[in-house]
Design a protein around this motif. Structure first.
Motif, mmCIF file in Angstrom:
data_model
loop_
_atom_site.group_PDB
_atom_site.id
_atom_site.type_symbol
_atom_site.label_atom_id
_atom_site.label_comp_id
_atom_site.label_asym_id
_atom_site.label_seq_id
_atom_site.Cartn_x
_atom_site.Cartn_y
_atom_site.Cartn_z
ATOM 1 N N SER A 1 8.400 11.841 2.369
ATOM 2 C CA SER A 1 8.810 13.149 2.869
ATOM 3 C C SER A 1 8.433 13.273 4.343
ATOM 4 C CB SER A 1 8.124 14.259 2.062
ATOM 5 O OG SER A 1 8.465 15.525 2.573
ATOM 6 N N GLY A 2 9.396 13.648 5.183
ATOM 7 C CA GLY A 2 9.175 13.796 6.620
ATOM 8 C C GLY A 2 9.329 12.524 7.406
ATOM 9 N N GLU A 3 9.660 11.413 6.738
ATOM 10 C CA GLU A 3 9.832 10.130 7.410
ATOM 11 C C GLU A 3 11.318 9.754 7.404
ATOM 12 O OE1 GLU A 3 7.458 8.655 8.911
ATOM 13 O OE2 GLU A 3 5.756 9.777 8.121
ATOM 14 N N PRO A 4 11.744 8.965 8.411
ATOM 15 C CA PRO A 4 11.003 8.511 9.582
ATOM 16 C C PRO A 4 10.895 9.616 10.632
ATOM 17 C CG PRO A 4 13.245 7.693 9.673
ATOM 18 C CD PRO A 4 13.119 8.424 8.391
ATOM 19 N N ASN A 5 9.745 9.724 11.294
ATOM 20 C CA ASN A 5 9.532 10.782 12.275
ATOM 21 C C ASN A 5 9.519 10.263 13.703
ATOM 22 O OD1 ASN A 5 7.104 9.455 12.311
ATOM 23 N ND2 ASN A 5 5.971 11.091 11.269
ATOM 24 N N SER A 6 9.572 8.928 13.909
ATOM 25 C CA SER A 6 9.623 8.323 15.249
ATOM 26 C C SER A 6 8.516 8.876 16.139
ATOM 27 C CB SER A 6 10.994 8.566 15.884
ATOM 28 O OG SER A 6 11.985 7.929 15.146
ATOM 29 N N ASN A 7 7.291 8.939 15.583
ATOM 30 C CA ASN A 7 6.142 9.438 16.336
ATOM 31 C C ASN A 7 5.634 8.320 17.253
ATOM 32 O OD1 ASN A 7 3.998 10.874 17.274
ATOM 33 N ND2 ASN A 7 2.835 10.853 15.352
ATOM 34 N N GLY A 8 6.058 8.358 18.521
ATOM 35 C CA GLY A 8 5.708 7.277 19.447
ATOM 36 C C GLY A 8 6.658 6.115 19.257
ATOM 37 N N GLU A 9 6.153 4.911 19.442
ATOM 38 C CA GLU A 9 6.948 3.700 19.287
ATOM 39 C C GLU A 9 6.845 3.207 17.855
ATOM 40 O OE1 GLU A 9 8.979 2.306 21.445
ATOM 41 O OE2 GLU A 9 8.560 3.871 22.932
ATOM 42 N N GLU A 10 7.450 3.923 16.905
ATOM 43 C CA GLU A 10 7.415 3.546 15.489
ATOM 44 C C GLU A 10 8.795 3.034 15.099
ATOM 45 O OE1 GLU A 10 6.063 7.015 13.410
ATOM 46 O OE2 GLU A 10 3.953 6.618 13.868
ATOM 47 N N ASP A 11 8.999 1.718 15.292
ATOM 48 C CA ASP A 11 10.326 1.126 15.105
ATOM 49 C C ASP A 11 10.395 0.195 13.908
ATOM 50 O OD1 ASP A 11 11.220 2.433 17.371
ATOM 51 O OD2 ASP A 11 10.617 0.783 18.696
ATOM 52 N N CYS A 12 9.298 0.048 13.145
ATOM 53 C CA CYS A 12 9.300 -0.857 12.002
ATOM 54 C C CYS A 12 8.912 -0.083 10.741
ATOM 55 C CB CYS A 12 8.315 -2.009 12.218
ATOM 56 S SG CYS A 12 8.751 -3.058 13.634
ATOM 57 N N ALA A 13 9.446 -0.541 9.593
ATOM 58 C CA ALA A 13 9.217 0.164 8.332
ATOM 59 C C ALA A 13 8.228 -0.602 7.469
ATOM 60 C CB ALA A 13 10.523 0.344 7.580
ATOM 61 N N ASP A 14 7.294 0.183 6.830
ATOM 62 C CA ASP A 14 6.368 -0.406 5.881
ATOM 63 C C ASP A 14 6.443 0.352 4.561
ATOM 64 O OD1 ASP A 14 4.715 1.935 5.922
ATOM 65 O OD2 ASP A 14 3.836 1.236 7.798
ATOM 66 N N SER A 15 5.811 -0.202 3.545
ATOM 67 C CA SER A 15 5.762 0.418 2.220
ATOM 68 C C SER A 15 4.308 0.515 1.803
ATOM 69 C CB SER A 15 6.558 -0.411 1.205
ATOM 70 O OG SER A 15 6.430 0.142 -0.087
ATOM 71 N N PHE A 16 3.863 1.757 1.503
ATOM 72 C CA PHE A 16 2.478 2.004 1.123
ATOM 73 C C PHE A 16 2.485 2.659 -0.254
ATOM 74 C CE2 PHE A 16 -1.579 4.507 1.536
ATOM 75 C CZ PHE A 16 -2.409 3.406 1.397
ATOM 76 N N SER A 17 1.915 2.003 -1.269
ATOM 77 C CA SER A 17 2.045 2.410 -2.674
ATOM 78 C C SER A 17 0.934 3.327 -3.141
ATOM 79 C CB SER A 17 2.095 1.167 -3.561
ATOM 80 O OG SER A 17 3.123 0.315 -3.161
ATOM 81 N N ALA A 18 0.299 4.076 -2.227
ATOM 82 C CA ALA A 18 -0.812 4.933 -2.645
ATOM 83 C C ALA A 18 -0.331 6.190 -3.371
ATOM 84 C CB ALA A 18 -1.642 5.335 -1.426
#
Length: 368
Positions: free
Chosen positions: A325-342
């Motif tokens: 939720s709220g992603e991708p937000n391009s906060n700064g230089e955020e050009d790559c995608a990750d997956s976090f299963s928490a």
């Protein structure tokens, strides 16, 4: 004399008095009878007046009822007359319109009749011309027919002579063919003998080939058994090898789950060294598989070429996304995608800086 006179006078007086009394009595009687008659007449008059009143009342009631009936009949007649007038008016308009239509149709029919008459005259003229032309053509055809008959007669005579010549040639050919048939028959018998010899030889070769074929089938079965055993051994060795080198199978693909952490670029280089690339997630089932690994890993998705346009490492555009939720937000230089299963949700993707340190997942459609 005086006594007589007095007597006469008294008698006359008495007679006069009697007369007066008689007259009074008569008058009284007359008055009584008149009174009685008057009373009777008055009673009769009263009775007659009562009867007349009753008759008048009856007459008035009858006349009133008659007036009401007449009024109702008058109203109904007025309504009937009004409806008849309306119907008559409508029918008159209908008849007038139909008369107009019939008049127009009559005029149209007259004009069409005149046109047909003119067309008939033209057709008659045309037919007359064509008839004359056909007559002249018929005469020409008759002449041509006579000429053709003459020509055909000559050709028929020529064909007859040719037929006789062909008949003679046919007889000669029949003789020649009879001789050739005899020769062919002798050759045919020789070929049958040769065929019998060849059939015997082929039968012997077929029997030999059958025995060889049966031997080959037995050898093939033995080879298949040996190959099946070797395949099962190789499968078990392959699965053990995959487990040892860190690859996991899901669906038709194999996945390498790293135990180290690197940047997105270094992680992709590691996958390329292994002959594959970072994982491309195309379905909900594949996302569930990655989530079950319960790791913070890079996936093969970025927008390094154009901000906001996310593409997979093979150049294909993003169609099925599982962003948080709220992603991708391009906060700064955020050009790559990750997956976090928490999280317990299936949406685990996040855009992050490509220089961050994280694990990675390589994907291959062929065994490593």
């Amino acid at each position: 004399m005086e006594e007589r006179i007095y007597a006469n006078v008294s008698s006359t007086e008495l007679s006069g008095i009697d007369r007066e009394e008689n007259q009074d009595t008569r008058t009284k009687r007359m008055q009584q009878t008149v009174v009685k008659a008057t009373n009777r007449r008055s009673r009769l008059a009263v009775v007659c007046m009562g009867l007349l009143c009753v008759l008048l009342m009856t007459t008035n009631v009858v006349l009133y009822m008659y007036y009401i009936n007449v009024k109702e009949e008058k109203n109904s007649l007025a309504q009937t007359i009004f409806s008849l007038r309306a119907n008559f008016t409508a029918e008159r308009e209908t008849l007038l319109s139909s008369i107009r239509n019939l008049t127009e149709e009559k005029d149209q029919l007259k004009s069409s009749y005149q046109n047909l008459t003119e067309e008939k005259d033209q057709i008659n003229k045309t037919l007359t011309k064509e008839r004359d032309q056909l007559r002249s053509r018929y005469q020409n055809l008759t002449e041509e027919k006579d000429q053709i008959n003459k020509t055909l007669t000559k050709e028929r005579d020529q064909l007859r002579s040719r037929y006789q010549n062909l008949t003679e040639e046919k007889d000669q050919i029949n003789k020649t063919l009879t001789e050739e048939r005899d020769q062919l028959w002798s050759r045919y018998q020789n070929l049958i003998k040769e065929k019998d010899q060849i059939d015997k030889a082929l039968t012997e070769e077929r029997d030999q080939l059958r025995s060889r074929y049966q031997n080959l089938i037995k050898e093939k079965d033995q080879i298949n058994r040996a190959l099946t055993e070797e395949r099962e051994q190789l499968r078990s060795r392959y699965q053990n090898l995959i487990k040892e080198i860190g690859w996991k199978k899901f669906g038709s693909s194999f996945y390498y789950i790293s135990t180290e952490q690197k940047s997105w670029i270094e992680a992709r280089k590691d996958c390329i060294k292994r002959g594959v690339d970072l994982v491309i997630i195309n379905s909900r089932e594949e996302q569930e598989f990655i989530k079950k690994q319960n790791k913070y890993v890079w996936i093969g998705l970025s927008d390094t070429e154009r901000e906001g346009v996310w593409k997979w490492v093979d150049g294909s555009p993003l169609t099925t996304a599982f962003w948080k939720s709220g992603e991708p937000n391009s906060n700064g230089e955020e050009d790559c995608a990750d997956s976090f299963s928490a999280t317990s949700l299936l949406q685990t993707w996040n855009d992050a800086s490509c220089s961050n340190q994280a694990g990675w997942v390589c994907e291959s459609t062929l065994p490593y």
